[in-house]
Design a protein around this motif. Sequence first.
Motif, PDB file in Angstrom:
ATOM      1  N   LYS A 527      -6.942   0.781 -14.323  1.00 21.77           N
ATOM      2  CA  LYS A 527      -5.881   1.772 -14.422  1.00 21.77           C
ATOM      3  C   LYS A 527      -4.959   1.782 -13.196  1.00 21.77           C
ATOM      4  O   LYS A 527      -3.944   2.468 -13.214  1.00 21.77           O
ATOM      5  N   ILE A 528      -5.332   1.056 -12.146  1.00 19.57           N
ATOM      6  CA  ILE A 528      -4.507   1.106 -10.933  1.00 19.57           C
ATOM      7  C   ILE A 528      -3.725  -0.182 -10.715  1.00 19.57           C
ATOM      8  O   ILE A 528      -2.937  -0.277  -9.777  1.00 19.57           O
ATOM      9  N   THR A 529      -3.905  -1.194 -11.573  1.00 23.38           N
ATOM     10  CA  THR A 529      -3.193  -2.462 -11.399  1.00 23.38           C
ATOM     11  C   THR A 529      -1.904  -2.452 -12.218  1.00 23.38           C
ATOM     12  O   THR A 529      -1.746  -1.690 -13.174  1.00 23.38           O
ATOM     13  N   LYS A 530      -1.001  -3.340 -11.839  1.00 20.97           N
ATOM     14  CA  LYS A 530       0.264  -3.468 -12.562  1.00 20.97           C
ATOM     15  C   LYS A 530       0.025  -4.137 -13.921  1.00 20.97           C
ATOM     16  O   LYS A 530      -1.062  -4.619 -14.219  1.00 20.97           O
ATOM     17  N   GLU A 534       3.545  -8.894 -14.589  1.00 16.86           N
ATOM     18  CA  GLU A 534       3.848  -8.703 -13.165  1.00 16.86           C
ATOM     19  C   GLU A 534       2.636  -9.047 -12.307  1.00 16.86           C
ATOM     20  O   GLU A 534       2.763  -9.631 -11.222  1.00 16.86           O
ATOM     21  N   SER A 640      -1.947  -4.986  -2.279  1.00 15.89           N
ATOM     22  CA  SER A 640      -1.053  -3.878  -2.609  1.00 15.89           C
ATOM     23  C   SER A 640       0.018  -4.319  -3.606  1.00 15.89           C
ATOM     24  O   SER A 640       0.552  -3.498  -4.352  1.00 15.89           O
ATOM     25  N   MET A 643      -1.040  -3.638  -7.190  1.00 18.91           N
ATOM     26  CA  MET A 643      -1.397  -2.260  -7.537  1.00 18.91           C
ATOM     27  C   MET A 643      -0.163  -1.389  -7.777  1.00 18.91           C
ATOM     28  O   MET A 643       0.931  -1.703  -7.336  1.00 18.91           O
ATOM     29  N   THR A 644      -0.401  -0.273  -8.432  1.00 19.80           N
ATOM     30  CA  THR A 644       0.657   0.703  -8.625  1.00 19.80           C
ATOM     31  C   THR A 644       0.929   1.441  -7.315  1.00 19.80           C
ATOM     32  O   THR A 644       0.123   1.404  -6.382  1.00 19.80           O
ATOM     33  N   ALA A 645       2.063   2.116  -7.255  1.00 18.27           N
ATOM     34  CA  ALA A 645       2.423   2.852  -6.040  1.00 18.27           C
ATOM     35  C   ALA A 645       1.423   3.953  -5.742  1.00 18.27           C
ATOM     36  O   ALA A 645       1.076   4.200  -4.576  1.00 18.27           O
ATOM     37  N   ASN A 648      -1.668   2.524  -4.048  1.00 19.55           N
ATOM     38  CA  ASN A 648      -1.431   2.149  -2.656  1.00 19.55           C
ATOM     39  C   ASN A 648      -1.374   3.365  -1.750  1.00 19.55           C
ATOM     40  O   ASN A 648      -1.823   3.321  -0.599  1.00 19.55           O
TER      41      ASN A 648
END
Length: 788
Positions: A527-530, A534, A640, A643-645, A648
């Motif tokens: 859930k935290i990766t792009k 991308e 980073s 990952m999503t903002a 990070n």
Amino acid sequence: MAIQEQKDRPKGISLLTHILFILHLLIVCFFIEPVSSDQGWDGVVVIAADFQALQAFKQELIDSKGFLKSWNDSGYGACSGGWVGIKCAKGQVIVIQLPWKGFGGRITEKIGQLQALRKLSLHDNLIQGSIPRALGILPDLRGVQLFNNRLSGSIPATLGSSLFLQTLDLSNNSLTGVIPESLANSTKLYRLNLSFNSFSGSVPISFTRSSSLIFLDLQYNNLSGPIPDSWGHQKLSRLRNLDLSYNAINGSLPVSLSNLSSLVVLNLESNGLEDQIPESIVNLHNLSVLVLKRNKLRGPIPASVGNISSLTKLDLSENKFIGEIPFSLANLKGLNSFNVSYNNLSGPVPAPLSQKFNGSSFVGNIELCGYSRSPPCPSPAPLQNLPSSPSAKPRHKNKKLSTKDIILIAAGALLIILLVLCLILLCCLIRRRDASKEKDGRTTTRAASASAAAARVEKGTPPSAGEVEAGGETGGKLVHFDGPMVFAADDLLCATAEIMGKSTYGTVYKATLEDGNQVAVKRLREKITKGQKEFESEVNLLGRVRHPNLLALRAYYLGPKGEKLLVFDYMPKGSLATFLHARGPETPVDWLTRMRIAKGVTRGLVYLHTQENIIHGNLTSSNVLLDEDTNAKIADFGLSRLMTAAANANVIATAGALGYRAPELSKLKKANTKTDAYSLGVIILELLTGKSPGEAMNGVDLPQWVASIVKEEWTNEVFDLELMRDASSIGDELLNTLKLGLHCVDPSPSARPEFQQVLQQLEEIRPDTPASSVPSGDDGAGVPSTSE
């Protein structure tokens, strides 16, 4: 008559003024040689006695590096800043401050002529001889720092005559004899460090009555006899740190120690103490560190120790304690270091302690159970085995089962057996069907990948960069980068896995492949990766980053359900954090190794910033890995970008909690080269001090703690004790590296140096040898870090 007297009075006064002025000029000309015509007189004159004492001081020292060239024979500039290390007030010397100069020789007895001297700081030199007795006749002496020299002989008892003495540090010399009782005469003395010498006799009883002492360190001497039992009787004691470790002290723990209500650190390790720990120890309600390791203490561990809520470290190992570990110890929420190994303890380890600390904290207790690597605790006796009461026996004998009860029990048992047989039959049918499908599937899907892998092995060529393989039976995609590993997706997914750690980014596993090779796999949280497109674009760029001090990404796998795995080489040596903070005293880390690690981390960051335009943003000692030769390899760089903002931002907050985050990041929320410089500075200080930035240090972080110690000129307290043993040969390197580390953690980002400057200074401090300049190999092999 009155008029005549009024006329004569101005003449008398004028004549007297002229005589005094001429006498003053004669005195100046007699004691001070004329200054050469090309120098302007500075208007400040050192008095004759002090000038003579300074000349004698210089003559007795061996100044091989020429630091005292400014000490001229005329006295010019002595009291106006022209003489290095000298400060004056009204023509009298009040400070001699010349540490880290490499001086040899000895200290002159004529130092007693400096009657206004307040501070003598000559630490970290090579000065020999004895401590001058004349120091004791200096009425205004406040501080003496002579640690890390080669002084011998005894402490002159006259030092006790310096009633205004506040700090006395003679540690790490070769001093002998008995510690004078008179040292406690000064009602101002708050810091006394006599550690790492060869003092004999007992601990002076006068120290126990001091109302001013805050810090008392007598470790690593030859002190013997019992500890005095008269501590803090006046209830005025301010003592916060008491270290008597590594001596030959015997007897029991004095009950009066519990009167030291301000005590924070009590270290009595490696002595011959006997008897039990007094219950009154609970009165030490400010105690943070209690170390009683390697003594002969016996009896049970008092449950009252668990009521000292401020405890962060408790070491009772290598004694003769018996009984169970009190459950009250599990209530110590701040406890982060605990050791009761090698005693005679028994029974179960309280579950919160066994979950928080590994087996090394409990080993060596044969009858102790309930911790990792220990036999399981025996279960309590079942109720039917317990003896019944006499009144119950007749009832059990007289009660009989009826025929109806027997039939019902038999029918129920038969029904259960039939159900179990049905379940077994069903499982066998399902397994046989799956096996036939697996056989058919593997015939087709594995043939291509197995033959391709076999061909590569036969040719001795690893997978090429960006090589894509099918994801085996489960689908998905495996992408290899250059490296020595050869495996298919099925091999990776079917490998035996062992969790190594969890982090903000995901979980790290040690995976053992079918052929016995081991790899490290970081499973990213989905859930935290792009998004996939991308993600693939960024991860393919990271997979091509190669440098000897960077951990190489070997492969990645994208699963059909969104799983994302990153594959690295596995290296059992682990992270710098583990290497520094989770080792025993039998495995020291020398200065050469620490410096090599610092240079390696810096080289890796220089490459990231200048060649790859990558900001790390989360550099910690847990993200620095070590290969077989203890070369540094930076992990988690560039993650980073995957990952999503929001993810990070969470990582940056975590880094702050660990003590590596630059202060400006709390507002900027975006890392840059200057924030990476701050994190590098923290790691340099960590290497120098041996302290973890996450440790509690009187409410301040590691950079602030180091700065405060340096400001007070207690520099030897900053460095790891392992390094101080070689201070005579590496003292300049330690000091210069300390200055560089503090420069990197400057609160102002613009004041921090560029990474090229940091690397250049490190190489100047200790030039590389040919064998250690560059790590072996052309890429970064390691094990992914397990904490962000």
